[in-house]
Scaffold this motif. Sequence first.
Motif, PDB file in Angstrom:
ATOM      1  N   TYR A   1       0.830  -1.207   0.000  1.00 43.67           N
ATOM      2  CA  TYR A   1       0.000   0.000   0.000  1.00 43.67           C
ATOM      3  C   TYR A   1       0.866   1.259   0.000  1.00 43.67           C
ATOM      4  CZ  TYR A   1      -4.397  -2.449   0.519  1.00 43.67           C
ATOM      5  OH  TYR A   1      -5.496  -3.238   0.279  1.00 43.67           O
ATOM      6  N   VAL A   2       0.378   2.275  -0.700  1.00 42.08           N
ATOM      7  CA  VAL A   2       1.104   3.534  -0.846  1.00 42.08           C
ATOM      8  C   VAL A   2       0.273   4.659  -0.243  1.00 42.08           C
ATOM      9  CG1 VAL A   2       2.061   5.192  -2.502  1.00 42.08           C
ATOM     10  CG2 VAL A   2       2.240   2.732  -2.948  1.00 42.08           C
ATOM     11  N   VAL A   3       0.943   5.571   0.484  1.00 41.11           N
ATOM     12  CA  VAL A   3       0.266   6.724   1.070  1.00 41.11           C
ATOM     13  C   VAL A   3       0.094   7.797   0.000  1.00 41.11           C
ATOM     14  CG1 VAL A   3       0.379   8.523   2.837  1.00 41.11           C
ATOM     15  CG2 VAL A   3       1.194   6.213   3.348  1.00 41.11           C
ATOM     16  N   LYS A   4      -1.128   8.231  -0.189  1.00 37.60           N
ATOM     17  CA  LYS A   4      -1.461   9.212  -1.230  1.00 37.60           C
ATOM     18  C   LYS A   4      -1.400  10.643  -0.698  1.00 37.60           C
ATOM     19  CE  LYS A   4      -5.188  10.210  -4.535  1.00 37.60           C
ATOM     20  NZ  LYS A   4      -6.560   9.794  -4.963  1.00 37.60           N
ATOM     21  N   SER A   5      -1.877  10.863   0.526  1.00 37.18           N
ATOM     22  CA  SER A   5      -1.863  12.198   1.126  1.00 37.18           C
ATOM     23  C   SER A   5      -1.892  12.081   2.641  1.00 37.18           C
ATOM     24  CB  SER A   5      -3.046  13.042   0.636  1.00 37.18           C
ATOM     25  OG  SER A   5      -4.267  12.471   1.054  1.00 37.18           O
ATOM     26  N   VAL A   6      -1.506  13.184   3.309  1.00 37.26           N
ATOM     27  CA  VAL A   6      -1.449  13.226   4.771  1.00 37.26           C
ATOM     28  C   VAL A   6      -2.103  14.509   5.261  1.00 37.26           C
ATOM     29  CG1 VAL A   6       0.050  13.237   6.807  1.00 37.26           C
ATOM     30  CG2 VAL A   6       0.705  11.913   4.791  1.00 37.26           C
TER      31      VAL A   6
END
Length: 280
Positions: free
Chosen positions: A52-57
């Motif tokens: 899984y990849v983080v798209k935004s924070v």
Amino acid sequence: RNSVDGENKDETLPKLLRAFAIDPNKIALVFDEPVDSLRAAIINNYSIDKGYVVKSVFVDFPFFNEVQITLSKPIVPGEIYTVTVKNIPDCAGNNIGNKNTARFGLAGDADSLDLVINEILFHPLPMGADYVELYNRSTKIIDLKKIFLANLNTSNIVSSILQVSPESILLFPGEYILLTADVDAVKAQYITTNPETFIKMNGLPSYPNAGGKVVVLNGQGMIVDEVNYSEKWHFPLIKNPAGVSLERIDYDGPSSKNNFHSAATSVGYGTPGYKNSQYL
């Protein structure tokens, strides 16, 4: 100037307390103190297993102790994931240490006997406190925000319903949770091997010393488990049951007298937050 006046420098490292899914694409991370909002907003400071990849924070304000991360794809029901955090300091500049991982997943509704009452202390020692321990015997992730403790009143009606936690806290399969109104009192009187399992509630329903009923409800008000305990369930040779908990013997057994036993002397008469001394 006071004799004890001095500079109290913050040298405590921030910790990642827990994580939970807001929805299949958004995860909330809760820290034990405010963190540097600029560093916490950097995407590369977060990693999720299973590709899984983080798209935004987004760093939640005004307390800055919660971060919401959006994933590039939705998580799958029934799967357990791990988030790892790095390079995030608190406001004093202490960078996060080895308390930087947390598990999360999509929580399911607790059905009958998914959660079982695993241990009850209803007659505490002086300066002590009642506690109820729950065990997740299911394969589900259960959100304790949707779990309630209760008892039965004199008309045999479920009453004194209290929410376990106002915030989302996930209980994973095979895990324990210890519920009490006074965490410090329980820790002071019993061996505590897993303090992370303790939840402080604003109060517990009344559980009389002579006997009563502990009831666990889900978010829909359905009874998940109930134990109609009595002080007569204790081992007959125990003259004074004060401070002695009743432990469930078999997770898969019934919630009745024959499946409960007094906690052993060798563990100090209680095993709050970990495997019972009378476990079968």
